[in-house]
Scaffold this motif. Sequence first.
Motif, PDB file in Angstrom:
ATOM      1  N   SER A   1       0.808  -1.221   0.000  1.00 21.32           N
ATOM      2  CA  SER A   1       0.000   0.000   0.000  1.00 21.32           C
ATOM      3  C   SER A   1       0.840   1.270   0.000  1.00 21.32           C
ATOM      4  CB  SER A   1      -0.923   0.022   1.224  1.00 21.32           C
ATOM      5  OG  SER A   1      -0.162   0.010   2.425  1.00 21.32           O
ATOM      6  N   LEU A   2       2.152   1.132   0.273  1.00 18.63           N
ATOM      7  CA  LEU A   2       3.082   2.266   0.313  1.00 18.63           C
ATOM      8  C   LEU A   2       2.653   3.340   1.296  1.00 18.63           C
ATOM      9  CD1 LEU A   2       4.012   2.717  -3.457  1.00 18.63           C
ATOM     10  CD2 LEU A   2       5.292   1.532  -1.676  1.00 18.63           C
ATOM     11  N   SER A   3       1.904   2.967   2.314  1.00 17.29           N
ATOM     12  CA  SER A   3       1.493   3.913   3.354  1.00 17.29           C
ATOM     13  C   SER A   3       1.818   3.312   4.706  1.00 17.29           C
ATOM     14  CB  SER A   3      -0.009   4.219   3.252  1.00 17.29           C
ATOM     15  OG  SER A   3      -0.756   3.049   3.468  1.00 17.29           O
ATOM     16  N   PRO A   4       2.823   3.823   5.381  1.00 23.09           N
ATOM     17  CA  PRO A   4       3.163   3.299   6.707  1.00 23.09           C
ATOM     18  C   PRO A   4       2.088   3.624   7.733  1.00 23.09           C
ATOM     19  CG  PRO A   4       4.471   5.232   6.193  1.00 23.09           C
ATOM     20  CD  PRO A   4       3.704   4.892   4.953  1.00 23.09           C
ATOM     21  N   LEU A   5       2.189   3.018   8.890  1.00 25.41           N
ATOM     22  CA  LEU A   5       1.253   3.320   9.968  1.00 25.41           C
ATOM     23  C   LEU A   5       1.359   4.801  10.322  1.00 25.41           C
ATOM     24  CD1 LEU A   5       1.840   0.199  12.251  1.00 25.41           C
ATOM     25  CD2 LEU A   5       0.014   0.574  10.594  1.00 25.41           C
ATOM     26  N   PRO A   6       0.227   5.440  10.636  1.00 28.35           N
ATOM     27  CA  PRO A   6       0.253   6.899  10.848  1.00 28.35           C
ATOM     28  C   PRO A   6       1.280   7.352  11.877  1.00 28.35           C
ATOM     29  CG  PRO A   6      -2.005   6.112  10.715  1.00 28.35           C
ATOM     30  CD  PRO A   6      -1.139   4.893  10.730  1.00 28.35           C
ATOM     31  N   SER A   7       1.467   6.596  12.934  1.00 24.76           N
ATOM     32  CA  SER A   7       2.394   7.017  13.984  1.00 24.76           C
ATOM     33  C   SER A   7       3.852   6.805  13.606  1.00 24.76           C
ATOM     34  CB  SER A   7       2.090   6.266  15.281  1.00 24.76           C
ATOM     35  OG  SER A   7       2.111   4.870  15.065  1.00 24.76           O
ATOM     36  N   PHE A   8       4.110   6.026  12.559  1.00 22.82           N
ATOM     37  CA  PHE A   8       5.490   5.703  12.184  1.00 22.82           C
ATOM     38  C   PHE A   8       5.855   6.227  10.795  1.00 22.82           C
ATOM     39  CE2 PHE A   8       4.561   1.779  14.903  1.00 22.82           C
ATOM     40  CZ  PHE A   8       4.975   2.422  16.063  1.00 22.82           C
ATOM     41  N   GLN A   9       5.149   7.228  10.310  1.00 25.50           N
ATOM     42  CA  GLN A   9       5.426   7.733   8.969  1.00 25.50           C
ATOM     43  C   GLN A   9       6.816   8.356   8.872  1.00 25.50           C
ATOM     44  OE1 GLN A   9       2.217  10.384   7.928  1.00 25.50           O
ATOM     45  NE2 GLN A   9       0.831   8.717   7.355  1.00 25.50           N
ATOM     46  N   SER A  10       7.183   9.176   9.852  1.00 23.95           N
ATOM     47  CA  SER A  10       8.503   9.812   9.809  1.00 23.95           C
ATOM     48  C   SER A  10       9.615   8.784   9.931  1.00 23.95           C
ATOM     49  CB  SER A  10       8.622  10.850  10.930  1.00 23.95           C
ATOM     50  OG  SER A  10       8.405  10.252  12.196  1.00 23.95           O
ATOM     51  N   VAL A  11       9.388   7.754  10.749  1.00 27.90           N
ATOM     52  CA  VAL A  11      10.387   6.692  10.902  1.00 27.90           C
ATOM     53  C   VAL A  11      10.552   5.940   9.588  1.00 27.90           C
ATOM     54  CG1 VAL A  11      11.016   4.619  12.195  1.00 27.90           C
ATOM     55  CG2 VAL A  11       9.834   6.490  13.353  1.00 27.90           C
ATOM     56  N   ALA A  12       9.437   5.635   8.923  1.00 31.57           N
ATOM     57  CA  ALA A  12       9.500   4.906   7.661  1.00 31.57           C
ATOM     58  C   ALA A  12      10.212   5.730   6.583  1.00 31.57           C
ATOM     59  CB  ALA A  12       8.093   4.529   7.201  1.00 31.57           C
ATOM     60  N   VAL A  13       9.990   7.047   6.568  1.00 39.97           N
ATOM     61  CA  VAL A  13      10.666   7.903   5.588  1.00 39.97           C
ATOM     62  C   VAL A  13      12.176   7.892   5.822  1.00 39.97           C
ATOM     63  CG1 VAL A  13      10.967  10.285   4.825  1.00 39.97           C
ATOM     64  CG2 VAL A  13       8.674   9.361   5.140  1.00 39.97           C
ATOM     65  N   LEU A  14      12.596   7.976   7.071  1.00 43.17           N
ATOM     66  CA  LEU A  14      14.028   7.975   7.383  1.00 43.17           C
ATOM     67  C   LEU A  14      14.675   6.643   7.020  1.00 43.17           C
ATOM     68  CD1 LEU A  14      14.000   9.856  10.803  1.00 43.17           C
ATOM     69  CD2 LEU A  14      14.992  10.659   8.660  1.00 43.17           C
ATOM     70  N   VAL A  15      13.989   5.545   7.317  1.00 46.70           N
ATOM     71  CA  VAL A  15      14.530   4.238   6.940  1.00 46.70           C
ATOM     72  C   VAL A  15      14.575   4.104   5.422  1.00 46.70           C
ATOM     73  CG1 VAL A  15      14.207   1.743   7.127  1.00 46.70           C
ATOM     74  CG2 VAL A  15      13.753   3.188   9.094  1.00 46.70           C
ATOM     75  N   GLY A  16      13.568   4.655   4.733  1.00 44.51           N
ATOM     76  CA  GLY A  16      13.585   4.622   3.270  1.00 44.51           C
ATOM     77  C   GLY A  16      14.735   5.421   2.679  1.00 44.51           C
ATOM     78  N   VAL A  17      15.026   6.590   3.249  1.00 40.15           N
ATOM     79  CA  VAL A  17      16.169   7.385   2.778  1.00 40.15           C
ATOM     80  C   VAL A  17      17.472   6.644   3.035  1.00 40.15           C
ATOM     81  CG1 VAL A  17      17.448   9.537   3.118  1.00 40.15           C
ATOM     82  CG2 VAL A  17      14.947   9.568   3.052  1.00 40.15           C
ATOM     83  N   SER A  18      17.567   5.994   4.204  1.00 38.14           N
ATOM     84  CA  SER A  18      18.755   5.193   4.503  1.00 38.14           C
ATOM     85  C   SER A  18      18.906   4.041   3.514  1.00 38.14           C
ATOM     86  CB  SER A  18      18.652   4.642   5.937  1.00 38.14           C
ATOM     87  OG  SER A  18      19.742   3.815   6.242  1.00 38.14           O
ATOM     88  N   LEU A  19      17.792   3.421   3.162  1.00 39.22           N
ATOM     89  CA  LEU A  19      17.828   2.341   2.175  1.00 39.22           C
ATOM     90  C   LEU A  19      18.275   2.857   0.811  1.00 39.22           C
ATOM     91  CD1 LEU A  19      17.119  -0.624   1.453  1.00 39.22           C
ATOM     92  CD2 LEU A  19      14.812   0.163   0.946  1.00 39.22           C
ATOM     93  N   TRP A  20      17.772   4.016   0.405  1.00 38.13           N
ATOM     94  CA  TRP A  20      18.187   4.601  -0.871  1.00 38.13           C
ATOM     95  C   TRP A  20      19.683   4.903  -0.874  1.00 38.13           C
ATOM     96  CZ3 TRP A  20      20.332   9.480  -1.279  1.00 38.13           C
ATOM     97  CH2 TRP A  20      20.590   9.919  -2.585  1.00 38.13           C
ATOM     98  N   ALA A  21      20.193   5.444   0.218  1.00 41.54           N
ATOM     99  CA  ALA A  21      21.600   5.830   0.274  1.00 41.54           C
ATOM    100  C   ALA A  21      22.518   4.615   0.175  1.00 41.54           C
ATOM    101  CB  ALA A  21      21.881   6.614   1.558  1.00 41.54           C
ATOM    102  N   VAL A  22      22.168   3.541   0.890  1.00 42.92           N
ATOM    103  CA  VAL A  22      23.071   2.381   0.872  1.00 42.92           C
ATOM    104  C   VAL A  22      23.022   1.668  -0.470  1.00 42.92           C
ATOM    105  CG1 VAL A  22      21.381   0.767   1.864  1.00 42.92           C
ATOM    106  CG2 VAL A  22      23.824   0.367   2.190  1.00 42.92           C
ATOM    107  N   TRP A  23      21.854   1.618  -1.104  1.00 40.36           N
ATOM    108  CA  TRP A  23      21.796   0.987  -2.425  1.00 40.36           C
ATOM    109  C   TRP A  23      22.452   1.855  -3.492  1.00 40.36           C
ATOM    110  CZ3 TRP A  23      21.229  -3.730  -4.045  1.00 40.36           C
ATOM    111  CH2 TRP A  23      20.586  -4.664  -3.226  1.00 40.36           C
TER     112      TRP A  23
END
Length: 242
Positions: free
Chosen positions: A91-113
């Motif tokens: 669904s590409l929509s994280p849980l409402p309370s963890f949206q900022s956390v999911a964005v940061l982990v996604g940026v970290s994933l982009w950087a390492v790849w």
Amino acid sequence: MSVSPGLADLSRLYQTEFVRSARAVGVLWAVCTLCFAIIQVVILVQPSWVGTTASGTQRAGSPLPSGTMGLFEVCLESDWPVPDCRGGLSSLSPLPSFQSVAVLVGVSLWAVWTSVLCLCLFRFCSAATVYKICAWLQLTAGFCLALACLLFPDSWESPEMRVLCGDSVGSFSPGNCSVHWAYILALLGILDYAILATLAFVLANRQDALLPPDAPDGEPLPQEERAQCFSCFTVFWKFVPD
């Protein structure tokens, strides 16, 4: 003053051993970068950041549900062998309370790849430049992952956490839950990124030492020397000519 033949042979032997050592460490660094890039995907998608403990409590006469929670979905145990999960990465929509956390982990994933893809630049750029680019990308990935791990406990006071962990849950207080392996793996990833970035900077400085004394700053090594130093990366992409 001319250099004696014995000293010249010793210098060439030292340079050969130096290149071999740099090649071996470079392979180890590339393998570790690729492995943790894959692990980073697991950290993002797994619903095992937090979960209920073995000793469940009751709320209003009824036991609390058992299950786990990630950034994108909540999985509750059911009578079926497969847990009942709500949400998901599709669904590409994280849980409402963890949206900022999911964005940061996604940026970290982009950087390492991105740092993994930058290994292809060994064919076109100097090795020191590529190592420095990868080091800064890995530092960015580690910084974003550290922020995510810090913000995650601060987001526990949410409706999703209260349903799973009870009314005693709060910021940095998981209530009836505890952190699970995905969050612990993310914490270990911060240390891993710091080590990989430091190693990349060290390798970049070592490759700068291999440049000829009369070479201009930033000029890449000749094709033959680059092939000698980095033929090890043909294990992955076969981009160094024979």
